[in-house]
Design an enzyme around this catalytic site. Structure first.
Site, PDB file in Angstrom:
ATOM      1  N   GLY A  54       0.823  -1.201   0.000  1.00 46.69           N
ATOM      2  CA  GLY A  54       0.000   0.000   0.000  1.00 46.69           C
ATOM      3  C   GLY A  54       0.857   1.250   0.000  1.00 46.69           C
ATOM      4  N   HIS A  57       3.797   4.999   2.669  1.00 43.78           N
ATOM      5  CA  HIS A  57       5.023   4.676   3.419  1.00 43.78           C
ATOM      6  C   HIS A  57       6.258   5.285   2.770  1.00 43.78           C
ATOM      7  CE1 HIS A  57       2.417   1.932   5.466  1.00 43.78           C
ATOM      8  NE2 HIS A  57       2.225   1.188   4.384  1.00 43.78           N
ATOM      9  N   LYS A 105       6.246  -7.497   2.416  1.00 45.10           N
ATOM     10  CA  LYS A 105       6.023  -7.237   3.839  1.00 45.10           C
ATOM     11  C   LYS A 105       4.861  -8.114   4.299  1.00 45.10           C
ATOM     12  CE  LYS A 105       5.404  -2.667   3.880  1.00 45.10           C
ATOM     13  NZ  LYS A 105       5.116  -2.494   2.435  1.00 45.10           N
ATOM     14  N   HIS A 219       0.272   1.236   9.771  1.00 46.13           N
ATOM     15  CA  HIS A 219      -1.025   1.704   9.280  1.00 46.13           C
ATOM     16  C   HIS A 219      -1.873   2.174  10.449  1.00 46.13           C
ATOM     17  CE1 HIS A 219       0.425  -1.729   6.846  1.00 46.13           C
ATOM     18  NE2 HIS A 219       0.204  -0.895   5.868  1.00 46.13           N
TER      19      HIS A 219
END
Lengths: 333, 333
Positions: A54, A57, A105, A219
């Site tokens: 996602g 980051h 990850k 997150h």
């Protein structure tokens, strides 16, 4: 919500175009995909190294594309796994004939979609190997994870595997090196504030004016405990002790340390944390071989930091200090 | 206030120790001073390049110490000029026999204390030259300034002058190059939130939930106007038009651009700004020779960004692309 964005739905698309506009000689975007690859991908005769996950980051992962690190990075929507289709396109675009290592990850969506993508690429004749990074010692299982989460230690996997691939090693050797980092790295983080996602526009979780969360995920997933605000030294001690307990290193062991900012924390504060971290490393009879301080694996605008420790041997030292030239990390000879 | 600090009075001291702990082979701290210099300072036969100012702008200035950039940086307390004594010690420590160029941001305290320090060092036999950077086009005169403020364009002065000194040029030549950058660079910034200084622990200025400040200074000094929150594109257009109006460049001129984060802004948003900036550069018939995106000149935890444009000729292109190896900026050949 105050953010330097336009329509929240366009933020990842516009970010990727803004990255290519900044580094047009280094990066190229795959057509109709939220995927960046090296401008010269695939590199013939080199194992390709890819990652993804996602967005939110940054500089992870696209900022680590370049000589000595990644060949490609897929950017899902904010905090959302890239689709298997996008991951598959990336893997194929980064195969220079020697196969591709995917650095994943440990989040359920990422693991599942990378699995599917590897299968698809395999059917196209690409040799794909995968490693799953799970360096976060805070919690076993969590909101999006079976087992431990993958966080800032991932960057060391990119660096070591990228250097091994640049040496001309084959896919098995590159994979072995990535696993070696994963076996020797541990991380734990803290949040002083919640992040705010562009689409929601409000804090992901509530944290009181005088509260912090220890063991936070990238997150905003819950950590180990919520506690009253502590001093930088106390926070650093808590995180470092947990990380070192997990690693259980021998006296005199050399390590790489990372003080990683979560996106909203000024560099000044990260250096204050690093001061105490290096004292603790010394107190534990360990030796810092290299210390990294900066924003590597962020969580949008979250105020907080994580501490990573990775034990290194001669092989990892050589790979981590090998040249790399990427927007987010440059290592010179 | 939530910050990763200990006693607010110790924050600069601890930050400097944390920087040396991160880069012990590169940086050394002068005894009893808030001054960092190259570990091998002074470099014999090379013009020394130094800078300094209040802390809170990291990686400015200490993060730019290293091959091809600065020899020394003085860190005052947060948003407070370093004393003339400290600046004088730094200048003497960085003189390798060929004199020292001091790169000063235009703030009254900095200018006054650097003047005194240069005089003191001169009495010790050090040849000192000074340049004053004033790239902020937002306002003439302000809270701490007669004339325009010195902001993110300063980093380009460090880079070009540092490269010229590394070539072995004499103090006059190094100074000429620094002045050339200053004559060709312009910057303007915006704040979405106020910064919070460690000692006060509350916002330096009030900004409504839906307000932003255009033309902000890097200490939270007032800008040109306070307005309702705008989109990233609108903000980028406003800042860029003001910067380009000031520079008044010819068609086809090559430029370096910087999208600089103020400390609390995620990299994702800086790239969204860069996308629109590069479109505008193109619309104006200009050519981006190099684009920088990141945190170079911050304002503690302020959420915001600034846009810098610098016109470059062949000489500046050669100097800006020459190798540099510092914690905050690495340029490879």
């Amino acid at each position: 919500m105050k953010k330097l964005i336009n329509d929240p739905e366009d933020v990842v698309d516009e970010m990727l175009d803004g990255m290519v506009a900044a580094y047009p000689d280094r990066l190229r975007r795959l057509d109709d995909a939220e995927v960046l690859v090296r401008a010269d991908a695939p590199v013939d005769g080199k194992v390709g190294i890819v990652s993804g996950g996602g967005s939110g980051h940054e500089p992870t992962h696209g900022g680590f594309i370049g000589d000595g690190m990644l060949d490609g990075a897929a950017a899902g929507e904010v905090f959302t796994s890239p689709t298997a289709d996008q991951l598959g396109s990336m893997i194929e675009a980064c195969d220079g004939g020697e196969g591709v290592l995917a650095v994943v990850k440990n989040y359920e969506g990422d693991v599942m979609n990378f699995d599917t993508a590897a299968e698809m690429a395999g059917m196209e004749g690409v040799d794909v190997s995968q490693v799953v990074v799970n360096d976060d010692v805070a919690v076993e299982d969590s909101l999006y994870t079976s087992g431990r989460r993958g966080v800032a230690g991932t960057i060391l996997v990119h660096k070591a595997a990228g250097a091994k691939a640049a040496e001309g090693a084959d896919l098995d050797e590159v994979t072995r090196v990535a696993e070696k980092v994963i076996d020797n790295v541990a991380t734990m983080g803290t949040a002083l504030t919640s992040c705010i996602t562009p689409d929601k526009g409000e804090p992901t979780f509530d944290l009181g004016e005088d509260e912090i969360e220890l063991g936070i995920g990238i997150h905003g997933e819950p950590g180990t405990e919520r506690t009253d605000i502590m001093s930088a030294d106390e926070i650093t001690e808590h995180l470092t002790e947990n990380v070192l307990d997990d690693l259980d290193l021998d006296d005199g062991q050399e390590v790489v340390t990372i003080v990683n900012g979560m996106g909203g924390t000024p560099l000044m504060e990260l250096f204050v944390v690093n001061k105490r971290l290096q004292e603790l490393i010394d107190d534990h009879g360990l030796e810092t071989w290299d210390a990294w301080v900066g924003d590597y694996m962020t969580s949008l605008d979250m105020d907080g930091a994580s501490i990573t420790v990775c034990a290194v041997d001669d092989e990892l030292k050589e790979l981590l200090s090998a040249p790399a030239d990427t927007p987010g990390l440059t290592v010179t000879e």
